[in-house]
Design an enzyme around this catalytic site. Structure first.
Site, PDB file in Angstrom:
ATOM      1  N   ASP A 114       0.822  -1.206   0.000  1.00 58.95           N
ATOM      2  CA  ASP A 114       0.000   0.000   0.000  1.00 58.95           C
ATOM      3  C   ASP A 114       0.860   1.262   0.000  1.00 58.95           C
ATOM      4  O   ASP A 114       2.068   1.219   0.253  1.00 58.95           O
ATOM      5  CB  ASP A 114      -0.923  -0.014   1.231  1.00 58.95           C
ATOM      6  CG  ASP A 114      -2.291   0.594   0.956  1.00 58.95           C
ATOM      7  OD1 ASP A 114      -2.409   1.411   0.022  1.00 58.95           O
ATOM      8  OD2 ASP A 114      -3.250   0.254   1.681  1.00 58.95           O
ATOM      9  N   ASP A 120     -10.795   1.607  -2.811  1.00 56.55           N
ATOM     10  CA  ASP A 120     -11.255   1.293  -1.459  1.00 56.55           C
ATOM     11  C   ASP A 120     -12.776   1.317  -1.364  1.00 56.55           C
ATOM     12  O   ASP A 120     -13.341   0.912  -0.339  1.00 56.55           O
ATOM     13  CB  ASP A 120     -10.681   2.302  -0.461  1.00 56.55           C
ATOM     14  CG  ASP A 120      -9.228   2.029  -0.122  1.00 56.55           C
ATOM     15  OD1 ASP A 120      -8.745   0.912  -0.424  1.00 56.55           O
ATOM     16  OD2 ASP A 120      -8.566   2.914   0.449  1.00 56.55           O
TER      17      ASP A 120
END
Length: 674
Positions: A439, A501
């Site tokens: 990430d 997301d």
């Protein structure tokens, strides 16, 4: 006699004119021309000198320079302490091989050499361009702009399609009309970004042009009208002031530019998919069937409990899930997003015996184990930052700007990369980890006292490359707050993108259709989330959530222990269905269409054996549901669909009837030639 360079693939043709002592001139780039077709005369012979113009014509070349009679955008902006700012090739050498060419131009005045590599791939129909500049002078060269590639667009180019967006809202379509005003998009966020995807499509009469920059950092593209009616399209890195200063003999190499031309946007997408698939390097040399994921983030967030996670793994395995990914919250003192990034060892409070008991439990159930990391970041509240505050990027005299309570590590430093490699490698050596979710949860603001945005990207690439060399069986997922680092550059180091997301199925349908314009479905992380969706609060049925996730790399992101009996059975059905169809979903072509009245369709496979996915987003407003016209089929072929045989010509011209659907419902239809 005028000389030409011509490159061909099955669907595209490139033609350059090769005048002596100049950079080659663009004569044609577009749909495939018949064999043997070349311009009948040189470009300048067709262009009398207009009034109030230089006596020597300067048409669009593969590398237009400034200060020598070309008044359009230059492919190079550079200087040596305000001198040697103009560029015009005085020497040129062209070397051609099968499907490729290398153009070397040199300016004796500015002492700059530029090498442009052009490769038109026969399989993908994608033109790859890469440019390398060498400072041959005896003083440093400051570079402000170096185009990765310069492309011509025809006079009838009318509209450009790009993407905007934000976190939780990636791949928002943007359409702009082309005119004599320059169209330009710049990204200065330090990574690919959620809101400036480094690519676009251009519509012309009967053709669609597509291009994307293979780069995970700052970038710019522009389309400029030039005074012969054509347009020039440039791509490259956006460089901060002073970022690139080449010592004598030093080189600067641009990222690759990937470009193609086809009859429509779907064919452009298919060409890009083929090119991206060629660039992927899978463990073992070939892609295995993409395993069904479960990711713990939206089910657990930071509330890690070893026994609860083992229980989750039991339930996941019973559903047929094949990979268990432990997300954020597993490492030293990590209870929320305010601390501990950089301290990459298991939290002794949550995992008193380390992660091995959990990983052994997961792998004992027959699942692979994956782990979330965010190596490029550090929290000020961390052991790493307290030991090495100088490792965080910043600008002297300016306060550090945090985002998500974190700073960015200086990936230019070898000692930083070495520390991160040792931390991650220790985990990979100790534990049966076959997958890393990598990430990057913030934009890059301060890039050092001397701007180092591009070196930051190269440092991250280098760390990934080192880890993959040491652990070749480990797959890596590229994530950046969802879709903030989706590009054709990082795809050489990774195997999957976390698309967004936002797992709300209605939002995801649009996001995923944008993603599929440039990347193949097997790289598209697509999960079944909770209802109500955490990002939007909307509620959707299990069937609809699963139907939207089905064509991508299918996963689950919720606590499956909490599912009711009906939802559990439905999810298990969709997991089984995905396994049945994933080879066809992930190896063939993709088409996307709209039928009107809120009805969308998507097809995967080959034209004689398709999976047709039909989605209704909004309540039906027409009295009768629209027919699905399927222009992708063969007009001379017959097809069997849901017990009925159809002529291809009928399905193309009139369409396939479908049963009425309520809002947020989904159909899966098989279309087979007979």
């Amino acid at each position: 006699m005028t000389e030409y360079l011509r490159l061909d693939s099955a669907e595209c043709t490139l033609i350059l004119e090769l005048p002596q002592g100049e950079a080659p001139l663009w004569r044609y780039w577009g749909l495939r021309l018949p064999d043997g077709v070349l311009p009948p005369q040189s470009l300048r012979e067709t262009r009398p000198t207009p009034s109030f113009s230089p006596d020597f014509d300067q048409p669009l070349s593969v590398f237009p320079g400034c200060g020598a009679g070309w008044f359009g955008e230059s492919a190079l902006l550079a200087h040596r302490d305000v001198r040697d700012w103009s560029f015009q090739a005085t020497q040129c050498r062209v070397e051609q091989a099968d499907g490729s060419a290398t153009v070397t131009v040199f300016d004796e005045v500015s002492q700059i050499e530029v090498i442009i590599g052009l490769t038109l791939n026969a399989v993908s129909n994608v033109l790859a361009i890469e440019t390398k500049l060498t400072n041959q002078g005896n003083a440093p060269l400051n570079v402000q702009w170096l185009a990765a590639g310069v492309l011509p667009l025809p006079p009838d180019a009318a509209k450009v399609h790009s993407f905007g967006g934000r976190h939780n809202g990636e791949f928002v379509p943007v359409a702009d009309q082309l005119s004599r005003s320059t169209w330009r998009r710049e990204n200065r966020r330090g990574l690919t970004s959620h809101d400036r995807f480094p690519g676009a499509l251009v519509e012309a009469n009967g053709a669609t042009y597509g291009a994307q920059l293979a780069w995970s950092g700052n970038h710019a593209q522009s389309i400029e009208w030039i005074d012969d009616g054509r347009f020039q399209w440039q791509f490259g890195e956006w460089l901060a002031p002073g970022e690139v200063r080449l010592a004598p003999g030093e080189c600067l190499t641009t990222p690759e530019l990937l470009a193609t031309c086809a009859h429509d946007a779907d064919r452009v997408a298919q060409n890009f998919h083929a090119a991206i698939r060629q660039r992927l390097t899978w463990p073992g040399g070939a892609m295995k069937p993409r395993p069904v994921h479960i990711n713990t983030w939206e089910g657990f967030y930071f509330e890690h409990d070893e026994d609860a996670l083992k229980d989750l793994a039991d339930h996941a395995a019973a559903l047929g899930i094949e990979r268990f990914v432990l997300d954020d919250g597993w490492f030293h003192c990590r209870d929320d997003d305010s601390s501990s990034l950089g301290d990459w060892w298991p939290d002794a409070r949550k995992y008193p015996n380390g992660l091995k008991p959990l990983t052994d439990h997961v792998t004992g159930l027959g699942m692979e184990f994956g782990l979330w990391i965010e190596p490029e970041m550090v929290n000020p509240d961390s052991e790493l930052y307290r030991a090495h505050p100088e490792w965080a990027l910043g600008v002297s005299g300016r306060a550090a700007v945090t985002a998500r309570n974190q700073l960015v590590l200086d990936m230019r430093r070898a000692e930083v990369r070495s520390y991160l490699f040792d931390c991650v490698a220790a985990l990979l050596r100790e534990l049966p980890i076959s997958y890393l979710k990598w990430d990057h949860n913030r934009d890059l603001i301060a890039a050092g006292d001397r701007a180092g945005y591009r070196d930051q990207v190269l440092g991250s690439y280098a760390l990934m490359e080192q880890l993959r060399a040491e652990f070749p069986d480990v797959e890596i997922e590229a994530c950046a707050g969802g879709g903030g680092r989706i590009d054709a550059g990082i795809v050489r180091h990774t195997h999957r993108f976390w698309t967004s997301d936002n797992i709300d199925a209605v939002s995801r349908l649009s996001i995923q259709r944008g993603f599929l314009q440039y990347f193949p479905p097997e790289l598209m992380g697509a999960h079944v989330g909770a209802s109500p969706a955490h990002a939007t609060g909307r509620q959707q049925s299990m069937d609809f959530r699963a139907g939207v996730a089905l064509p991508g790399h299918f996963g689950v992101e919720l606590d499956v222990r909490t599912l009711g009996e009906s939802d559990r059975a439905q999810l298990q059905h969709w997991i089984s269905l995905y396994k049945t169809h994933r080879d066809r979903l992930h190896s063939g072509k993709v088409w996307r269409g709209e039928a009107g009245d809120g009805l969308y369709w998507q097809a995967h496979g080959e034209a004689d054996n398709l999976l047709l996915l039909v989605y209704r987003i909004e309540p039906q407003s027409w009295r009768h549901a629209p027919l699905l016209k399927l222009p992708i089929l063969d007009a001379k072929q017959r097809y069997h669909i849901d017990g009925t045989d159809y002529d291809g010509a009928w399905l193309i011209s009139t369409g396939l009837p479908t049963k009425p659907l309520k809002a947020e419902q989904f159909l899966l239809i098989e279309v087979k030639a007979i």
